[in-house]
Design an enzyme around this catalytic site. Sequence first.
Site: not given
Ligand code: DON
Length: 641
Positions: A296, A226, A278, A102, A105
């Site tokens: 993550v 994505y 978040y 993320s 993003k």
């Molecule tokens: O879309 C997802 O779930 C993962 N590619 C990215 C989520 C993520 O990194 C959330 N961050 N804390």
Amino acid sequence: MCGNSSRRSGTPLASSKVWGRSMHARTPVGSGLSSHDVAKPPLSRFLERCHAEIAGDSTGAVADYIPELAKADPNHFGISVATTDGYIYEIGDSVVPFTIQSISKAFVFALALEIVGAERVESLIGVEPSGEAFNSIRLRTDNRPFNPMVNAGAIACSGLIHDAEGSGAFDRILETLGRIAGRTLGIDEAVFASERATGDRNRAIAYLLRNYAVVKGDVDAVLDVYFRQCSVLVTARDIAVMAATLANRGRNPLSGEQVISPYAVARTLSVMTSSGMYDYAGEWIYRVGLPAKSGVGGGIIAALPSQLGLGTYAPLLDSHGNSVRGLKVCVALSSHFDLHLFNRSGDVRNGIVAEYDIGGVSSRRNRQPHEQKILDEHHQYCHVYELTGALTFGVIEYLSRRLVQQRPHSQFVILDFHRVPTITKAAGQLLAESLSELSAVNTTVILCGIQSQSLLGAAINKLLVPPSKLRKFVLLDEAIEWTEDQIIYRFDGYGRLHDPTTLPEQQLLEGLTDGEIETLATLMEPRTYQAGERIVGAGEPASSLFFLQSGMVSVKVPNGVRLATLVAGMVFGEMALLEDRRSADVWADTLVQCFELPLDAYAGFRAKHPQIGERIIRNLAVLLAKRLILANTKIDLLTSS
Ligand code: DON
């Protein structure tokens, strides 16, 4: 830069711990610091202590909802700090690659703003914190994603770039992320495949977004963009540089490249501040106070605007999906060094490092007595403001009030910017208005020390000051000299530079009788020099002194900095009476006529006329004392104002 060099997460890149400049110092006694420690900047030692203390925390769990991520080594822990001048600190597993997830993003949002424009992006994606988890399928009441930091908003951003770039969308993203990190990046194909195979929740979100026309066209193509952007491999060092690029208003501190516009940076840092962490964002901004973004994969970035970027990697996550150890590093760094964004001290008055009229501070042009008299009587006509640091709206607002207060007196206002690296847009606007108003009340605005290519230069070019009322100089000294000339001119004191003076008018010969001067004159040789000619050179034997009859000469150190400008009636090379070698160059600024008095001839003369020699040395002492008083006055003014 494009092309996916697939590597596997967790396999360390070649060690690069030697990055950054370092310094060597003696070991302070009793400090308990080894010579190795002392050679490192103190922040290094803080980060090492931080790492050592936090490495013991093994709470949390590695992400496993994307199966490939579960293979991450829970013990990995790396910290890196990159400063906006390109210095890099690295501690622990700072070169172990992991997937950006993320964190991408924030940068893809910035890229969407650059590619499709803020209006389009803001029409589809909100900027409000959702207060929900990153993968919430809930949209706003207008069926728009809450913000670009949650998956829905991020997928919408990838969709916008896919709309614009088609099949080249991901390559554009990868290339941009590489320029922000300062090196070519690749992706972890295994993580990509794993997320693609298990990404049903994101698929649901994407189809929901297509249902509300937030995402267009081929949903799977958008999701591939994505998933791939989330699978880009980075290290703690890379994301520290990426955060520093945001802190540096979009300019990569290593490559110097302006990768993202300041506009997009400001908007990106805003949503990172409100939504980057978040449903932990409120707590985060309250406790840490830095725009941040987590992933993550175990990464966290935080940016301290105009100062530094922090990157941490530790795959053990808390319930919000944020790295446990990374969070602790950020809290420790922010609280230990008080980095909270809203804890900014700064007195706008410090932006004016000195303010004075030209009574105490004159140019290095030595004036003839009648000229100096005019300047002494009318010094309040010119007010000088020496500015310093990055000029903000607050500093210029304060300056604008000072200018208004001084307005009744000053016909000339000099603003010196040589200590000013940059100016904010708002400050530039207010400055333009203030100076335009000044010129409207017949004040001449004189600007110096501006690097034309700089932001400041651009702001100055927008000034609405008629050319007759605006002057620019490189050096403050030149600006003050020009203003002195204007004031002298206004009071008809402008001596004709080439009017020859006689020896009795010479400062160094004050108090000698005409007879004594005539005798001395027999030892002198008349000299004529063309404009631009060097009369004496630094380092040469100091074998004579010169009495300036007409014209103007400048005394300069070898690097060209002017120490003084002398006109008819003044002496140069007089230090030959005290030292063996010339300490500066003397150049003819105009056609120069003078008398040269060789020292060896003078020595014989002095032996015969010791009282004259004594008189000349006393005059020299008076001259030198005057220069010292002038220099002290300036220092006093600069340190007291
Ligand atoms: O879309 C997802 O779930 C993962 N590619 C990215 C989520 C993520 O990194 C959330 N961050 N804390």
